[in-house]
Design a protein around this motif. Structure first.
Motif, PDB file in Angstrom:
ATOM      1  N   LEU A 157       0.852  -1.197   0.000  1.00 41.04           N
ATOM      2  CA  LEU A 157       0.000   0.000   0.000  1.00 41.04           C
ATOM      3  C   LEU A 157       0.884   1.243   0.000  1.00 41.04           C
ATOM      4  O   LEU A 157       1.884   1.296   0.711  1.00 41.04           O
ATOM      5  N   THR A 158       0.474   2.233  -0.779  1.00 41.13           N
ATOM      6  CA  THR A 158       1.253   3.470  -0.839  1.00 41.13           C
ATOM      7  C   THR A 158       0.772   4.423   0.254  1.00 41.13           C
ATOM      8  O   THR A 158       0.082   5.394   0.002  1.00 41.13           O
ATOM      9  N   ALA A 159       1.115   4.072   1.478  1.00 32.01           N
ATOM     10  CA  ALA A 159       0.768   4.889   2.635  1.00 32.01           C
ATOM     11  C   ALA A 159       1.951   4.869   3.578  1.00 32.01           C
ATOM     12  O   ALA A 159       2.763   3.939   3.569  1.00 32.01           O
ATOM     13  N   ASP A 160       2.051   5.912   4.402  1.00 35.19           N
ATOM     14  CA  ASP A 160       3.118   5.957   5.389  1.00 35.19           C
ATOM     15  C   ASP A 160       2.860   4.889   6.450  1.00 35.19           C
ATOM     16  O   ASP A 160       1.725   4.447   6.648  1.00 35.19           O
ATOM     17  N   SER A 161       3.931   4.487   7.128  1.00 33.91           N
ATOM     18  CA  SER A 161       3.763   3.473   8.165  1.00 33.91           C
ATOM     19  C   SER A 161       4.803   3.658   9.265  1.00 33.91           C
ATOM     20  O   SER A 161       5.828   4.292   9.065  1.00 33.91           O
ATOM     21  N   GLY A 162       4.471   3.088  10.398  1.00 35.69           N
ATOM     22  CA  GLY A 162       5.393   3.102  11.527  1.00 35.69           C
ATOM     23  C   GLY A 162       5.358   1.749  12.192  1.00 35.69           C
ATOM     24  O   GLY A 162       4.290   1.267  12.564  1.00 35.69           O
ATOM     25  N   THR A 163       6.505   1.120  12.310  1.00 34.36           N
ATOM     26  CA  THR A 163       6.574  -0.193  12.948  1.00 34.36           C
ATOM     27  C   THR A 163       7.798  -0.249  13.844  1.00 34.36           C
ATOM     28  O   THR A 163       8.686   0.603  13.766  1.00 34.36           O
ATOM     29  N   ILE A 164       7.834  -1.269  14.649  1.00 35.91           N
ATOM     30  CA  ILE A 164       8.976  -1.520  15.519  1.00 35.91           C
ATOM     31  C   ILE A 164       9.534  -2.882  15.132  1.00 35.91           C
ATOM     32  O   ILE A 164       8.788  -3.844  14.978  1.00 35.91           O
ATOM     33  N   ASP A 165      10.839  -2.944  14.995  1.00 37.75           N
ATOM     34  CA  ASP A 165      11.490  -4.214  14.704  1.00 37.75           C
ATOM     35  C   ASP A 165      11.851  -4.843  16.042  1.00 37.75           C
ATOM     36  O   ASP A 165      12.857  -4.485  16.664  1.00 37.75           O
ATOM     37  N   ASP A 166      10.997  -5.757  16.514  1.00 41.01           N
ATOM     38  CA  ASP A 166      11.195  -6.382  17.826  1.00 41.01           C
ATOM     39  C   ASP A 166      12.537  -7.103  17.911  1.00 41.01           C
ATOM     40  O   ASP A 166      13.215  -7.043  18.939  1.00 41.01           O
ATOM     41  N   PHE A 167      12.911  -7.795  16.847  1.00 38.14           N
ATOM     42  CA  PHE A 167      14.163  -8.539  16.854  1.00 38.14           C
ATOM     43  C   PHE A 167      15.348  -7.586  17.001  1.00 38.14           C
ATOM     44  O   PHE A 167      16.226  -7.793  17.836  1.00 38.14           O
ATOM     45  N   GLU A 168      15.349  -6.524  16.193  1.00 37.69           N
ATOM     46  CA  GLU A 168      16.448  -5.549  16.246  1.00 37.69           C
ATOM     47  C   GLU A 168      16.501  -4.883  17.624  1.00 37.69           C
ATOM     48  O   GLU A 168      17.570  -4.690  18.190  1.00 37.69           O
ATOM     49  N   GLY A 169      15.323  -4.537  18.169  1.00 38.09           N
ATOM     50  CA  GLY A 169      15.272  -3.931  19.499  1.00 38.09           C
ATOM     51  C   GLY A 169      15.833  -4.838  20.572  1.00 38.09           C
ATOM     52  O   GLY A 169      16.593  -4.405  21.440  1.00 38.09           O
ATOM     53  N   ALA A 170      15.459  -6.102  20.519  1.00 40.84           N
ATOM     54  CA  ALA A 170      15.966  -7.073  21.495  1.00 40.84           C
ATOM     55  C   ALA A 170      17.468  -7.258  21.337  1.00 40.84           C
ATOM     56  O   ALA A 170      18.202  -7.350  22.335  1.00 40.84           O
ATOM     57  N   TYR A 171      17.946  -7.299  20.092  1.00 42.81           N
ATOM     58  CA  TYR A 171      19.378  -7.447  19.835  1.00 42.81           C
ATOM     59  C   TYR A 171      20.153  -6.268  20.415  1.00 42.81           C
ATOM     60  O   TYR A 171      21.166  -6.446  21.098  1.00 42.81           O
ATOM     61  N   LEU A 172      19.667  -5.045  20.143  1.00 42.70           N
ATOM     62  CA  LEU A 172      20.348  -3.849  20.646  1.00 42.70           C
ATOM     63  C   LEU A 172      20.362  -3.823  22.175  1.00 42.70           C
ATOM     64  O   LEU A 172      21.373  -3.454  22.784  1.00 42.70           O
ATOM     65  N   ALA A 173      19.245  -4.195  22.792  1.00 38.62           N
ATOM     66  CA  ALA A 173      19.169  -4.209  24.252  1.00 38.62           C
ATOM     67  C   ALA A 173      20.141  -5.249  24.841  1.00 38.62           C
ATOM     68  O   ALA A 173      20.880  -4.948  25.787  1.00 38.62           O
ATOM     69  N   ALA A 174      20.143  -6.431  24.271  1.00 36.79           N
ATOM     70  CA  ALA A 174      21.054  -7.491  24.746  1.00 36.79           C
ATOM     71  C   ALA A 174      22.511  -7.095  24.545  1.00 36.79           C
ATOM     72  O   ALA A 174      23.351  -7.315  25.444  1.00 36.79           O
ATOM     73  N   ASN A 175      22.792  -6.507  23.420  1.00 40.06           N
ATOM     74  CA  ASN A 175      24.161  -6.070  23.120  1.00 40.06           C
ATOM     75  C   ASN A 175      24.595  -4.985  24.112  1.00 40.06           C
ATOM     76  O   ASN A 175      25.741  -5.002  24.597  1.00 40.06           O
ATOM     77  N   HIS A 176      23.713  -4.065  24.409  1.00 43.33           N
ATOM     78  CA  HIS A 176      24.012  -3.000  25.373  1.00 43.33           C
ATOM     79  C   HIS A 176      24.305  -3.605  26.762  1.00 43.33           C
ATOM     80  O   HIS A 176      25.269  -3.204  27.431  1.00 43.33           O
ATOM     81  N   LEU A 177      23.474  -4.544  27.181  1.00 43.97           N
ATOM     82  CA  LEU A 177      23.665  -5.199  28.489  1.00 43.97           C
ATOM     83  C   LEU A 177      24.995  -5.949  28.519  1.00 43.97           C
ATOM     84  O   LEU A 177      25.728  -5.907  29.512  1.00 43.97           O
ATOM     85  N   TYR A 178      25.300  -6.639  27.423  1.00 46.54           N
ATOM     86  CA  TYR A 178      26.542  -7.399  27.345  1.00 46.54           C
ATOM     87  C   TYR A 178      27.749  -6.466  27.470  1.00 46.54           C
ATOM     88  O   TYR A 178      28.680  -6.723  28.245  1.00 46.54           O
ATOM     89  N   LYS A 179      27.717  -5.351  26.727  1.00 47.56           N
ATOM     90  CA  LYS A 179      28.848  -4.408  26.749  1.00 47.56           C
ATOM     91  C   LYS A 179      29.001  -3.698  28.084  1.00 47.56           C
ATOM     92  O   LYS A 179      30.094  -3.304  28.461  1.00 47.56           O
ATOM     93  N   SER A 180      27.891  -3.513  28.792  1.00 49.05           N
ATOM     94  CA  SER A 180      27.971  -2.820  30.080  1.00 49.05           C
ATOM     95  C   SER A 180      28.203  -3.770  31.240  1.00 49.05           C
ATOM     96  O   SER A 180      28.219  -3.359  32.380  1.00 49.05           O
ATOM     97  N   GLY A 181      28.421  -5.041  30.911  1.00 52.14           N
ATOM     98  CA  GLY A 181      28.791  -6.025  31.936  1.00 52.14           C
ATOM     99  C   GLY A 181      27.602  -6.653  32.567  1.00 52.14           C
ATOM    100  O   GLY A 181      27.629  -7.243  33.587  1.00 52.14           O
TER     101      GLY A 181
END
Length: 181
Positions: A157-181
């Motif tokens: 559909l040619t309409a604007d949209s907004g979504t959340i990438d749950d997988f990417e969000g979880a990856y970023l959160a896990a990566n942040h936790l890992y890097k911060s110990g």
């Protein structure tokens, strides 16, 4: 019964357009007349007719929303956010529920268009997604009302949209936790 602009005009012995312009703070109307009109409006309990004003401006300051339900905490939170943001900008929100049925969704969209909303936010029903038939949506998009899809979107559909990438969000959160110990 509500007082109309015509009734106020008769009482004040001015034209309805003078009443309208005075209430809109037009520079064409004297300060004295504006004050007189505002005082009369308050005394008579005048309430501006939202629909009458929108006929001239073609702007209703109303946004329509179609969600599958509010049982799901996610949609309740989304509606809260939509209303909060819309009200900051002087918009009213009309909310409809598809109950995850394609037919309800179409009726709701048509109703919002008939109410002359300035735009529509939609999260598609499971019924629409399951059928993969978006022809009704495409037909309604021809009316020119802006539609923004969220959460449940259709890429064709040619309409604007907004979504959340749950997988990417979880990856970023896990990566942040890992890097911060």
């Amino acid at each position: 019964m509500m007082t109309t602009i015509r009734e106020m005009a008769e009482i004040l012995e001015v034209s309805p357009s003078t009443i309208s312009k005075a209430l809109s703070n037009s520079s064409e109307i004297s300060v004295r007349t504006k004050k007189r009109v505002r005082e009369a409006a308050e005394a008579l309990g005048y309430v501006p007719n939202h629909y009458a004003r929108s006929l001239k401006s073609r702007i209703t300051k109303t946004v329509g929303v179609v969600v599958p339900n509010v049982i799901d905490d996610f949609f309740a939170k989304v509606l809260h956010g939509i209303e909060k943001e819309a009200s900051k900008h002087g918009y009213t929100v009309l909310v409809t529920f598809s109950n995850d049925r394609r037919g309800n969704e179409y009726k709701n969209l048509l109703s919002l268009i008939k109410h002359s909303v300035d735009g529509i936010l939609i999260s598609f029903s499971k019924g629409t997604q399951k059928s993969s038939d978006y022809s009704d949506i495409k037909k309604l998009m021809a009316y020119g009302v802006p539609i923004v899809m969220f959460d449940r979107v259709h890429k064709e559909l040619t309409a604007d949209s907004g979504t959340i990438d749950d997988f990417e969000g979880a990856y970023l959160a896990a990566n942040h936790l890992y890097k911060s110990g």
